[in-house]
Design a protein around this motif. Structure first.
Motif, PDB file in Angstrom:
ATOM      1  N   ARG A 246       0.829  -1.207   0.000  1.00 38.27           N
ATOM      2  CA  ARG A 246       0.000   0.000   0.000  1.00 38.27           C
ATOM      3  C   ARG A 246       0.859   1.251   0.000  1.00 38.27           C
ATOM      4  O   ARG A 246       2.027   1.223   0.380  1.00 38.27           O
ATOM      5  N   LEU A 247       0.234   2.347  -0.389  1.00 35.58           N
ATOM      6  CA  LEU A 247       0.926   3.626  -0.465  1.00 35.58           C
ATOM      7  C   LEU A 247       0.963   4.344   0.875  1.00 35.58           C
ATOM      8  O   LEU A 247       1.888   5.097   1.160  1.00 35.58           O
ATOM      9  N   LYS A 248      -0.066   4.131   1.670  1.00 31.14           N
ATOM     10  CA  LYS A 248      -0.220   4.872   2.919  1.00 31.14           C
ATOM     11  C   LYS A 248      -1.194   4.113   3.799  1.00 31.14           C
ATOM     12  O   LYS A 248      -1.690   3.056   3.424  1.00 31.14           O
ATOM     13  N   ASP A 249      -1.506   4.662   4.960  1.00 30.75           N
ATOM     14  CA  ASP A 249      -2.569   4.113   5.795  1.00 30.75           C
ATOM     15  C   ASP A 249      -3.883   4.674   5.280  1.00 30.75           C
ATOM     16  O   ASP A 249      -3.984   5.864   4.966  1.00 30.75           O
ATOM     17  N   TYR A 250      -4.869   3.819   5.187  1.00 27.61           N
ATOM     18  CA  TYR A 250      -6.168   4.230   4.674  1.00 27.61           C
ATOM     19  C   TYR A 250      -7.180   4.265   5.805  1.00 27.61           C
ATOM     20  O   TYR A 250      -7.116   3.474   6.749  1.00 27.61           O
ATOM     21  N   GLU A 251      -8.117   5.188   5.693  1.00 30.51           N
ATOM     22  CA  GLU A 251      -9.159   5.306   6.700  1.00 30.51           C
ATOM     23  C   GLU A 251     -10.169   4.173   6.571  1.00 30.51           C
ATOM     24  O   GLU A 251     -10.695   3.673   7.557  1.00 30.51           O
ATOM     25  N   PHE A 252     -10.431   3.744   5.338  1.00 36.20           N
ATOM     26  CA  PHE A 252     -11.420   2.700   5.088  1.00 36.20           C
ATOM     27  C   PHE A 252     -10.828   1.600   4.220  1.00 36.20           C
ATOM     28  O   PHE A 252     -10.025   1.865   3.333  1.00 36.20           O
ATOM     29  N   LEU A 253     -11.279   0.380   4.466  1.00 33.54           N
ATOM     30  CA  LEU A 253     -10.950  -0.766   3.635  1.00 33.54           C
ATOM     31  C   LEU A 253     -12.272  -1.413   3.250  1.00 33.54           C
ATOM     32  O   LEU A 253     -13.024  -1.865   4.115  1.00 33.54           O
ATOM     33  N   ARG A 254     -12.565  -1.400   1.961  1.00 35.68           N
ATOM     34  CA  ARG A 254     -13.824  -1.967   1.465  1.00 35.68           C
ATOM     35  C   ARG A 254     -13.508  -3.212   0.642  1.00 35.68           C
ATOM     36  O   ARG A 254     -12.527  -3.247  -0.083  1.00 35.68           O
ATOM     37  N   VAL A 255     -14.370  -4.213   0.762  1.00 34.40           N
ATOM     38  CA  VAL A 255     -14.185  -5.462   0.036  1.00 34.40           C
ATOM     39  C   VAL A 255     -15.476  -5.792  -0.698  1.00 34.40           C
ATOM     40  O   VAL A 255     -16.566  -5.739  -0.123  1.00 34.40           O
ATOM     41  N   PHE A 256     -15.326  -6.128  -1.987  1.00 33.86           N
ATOM     42  CA  PHE A 256     -16.457  -6.528  -2.816  1.00 33.86           C
ATOM     43  C   PHE A 256     -16.210  -7.935  -3.332  1.00 33.86           C
ATOM     44  O   PHE A 256     -15.123  -8.246  -3.808  1.00 33.86           O
ATOM     45  N   LYS A 257     -17.223  -8.781  -3.226  1.00 33.59           N
ATOM     46  CA  LYS A 257     -17.168 -10.135  -3.772  1.00 33.59           C
ATOM     47  C   LYS A 257     -18.224 -10.239  -4.857  1.00 33.59           C
ATOM     48  O   LYS A 257     -19.412 -10.036  -4.586  1.00 33.59           O
TER      49      LYS A 257
END
Length: 141
Positions: free
Chosen positions: A118-129
């Motif tokens: 990753r480039l940085k720390d992210y506020e949100f992590l979303r996952v789509f299936k």
């Protein structure tokens, strides 16, 4: 004149070096090449599976990387592991996972393991299936 050329060369070198570090990348890795921490995490998750989860696990690694583990619980009946894509959208890292309905002998693997840089720390992590938003079953640190 020499100073100007030297300054231009140094600027070009710095831009070139920084350009390689600014990409979000991901790749599938084999369990044999994973660290002991990753192997232990996967073993523990497989032991705890009871058939009611979604089979999506995340393990934080170093500051700039983490691991995505997909177990057999991820797959719907008659499906195999398909494609993955990871995208950055402002403060959100989005992972797109797809199953495949084409099952061949080579597709009958029991898990998938990905390393995501990753480039940085992210506020949100979303996952789509398969186009529908879902959740991560377990996050390890």
């Amino acid at each position: 004149m020499k100073k100007l050329m030297l300054l231009s060369f140094m600027l070009l070198l710095l831009v070139g070096c920084n350009g390689n570090d600014s990409k979000l990348t991901f790749s599938e890795i084999h369990l044999e090449k994973a660290s002991a921490k990753v192997k232990d995490f996967i073993t523990q998750m497989e032991i705890n599976e009871d058939g009611t989860g979604n089979g999506i696990y995340v393990l934080n690694g170093k500051k700039d990387k983490f691991y995505l583990f997909l177990s057999q619980e991820f797959l719907d009946k008659g499906k195999s592991f398909g494609s993955i894509d990871v995208k950055e959208e402002e403060n959100t890292l989005t992972i797109y996972l797809n199953e495949s309905s084409d099952i061949g002998q080579e597709d009958q693997v029991s898990y998938k393991l990905y390393e995501i840089n990753r480039l940085k720390d992210y506020e949100f992590l979303r996952v789509f299936k398969n186009g529908k938003e879902t959740h991560i079953q377990t996050v390890g640190v």
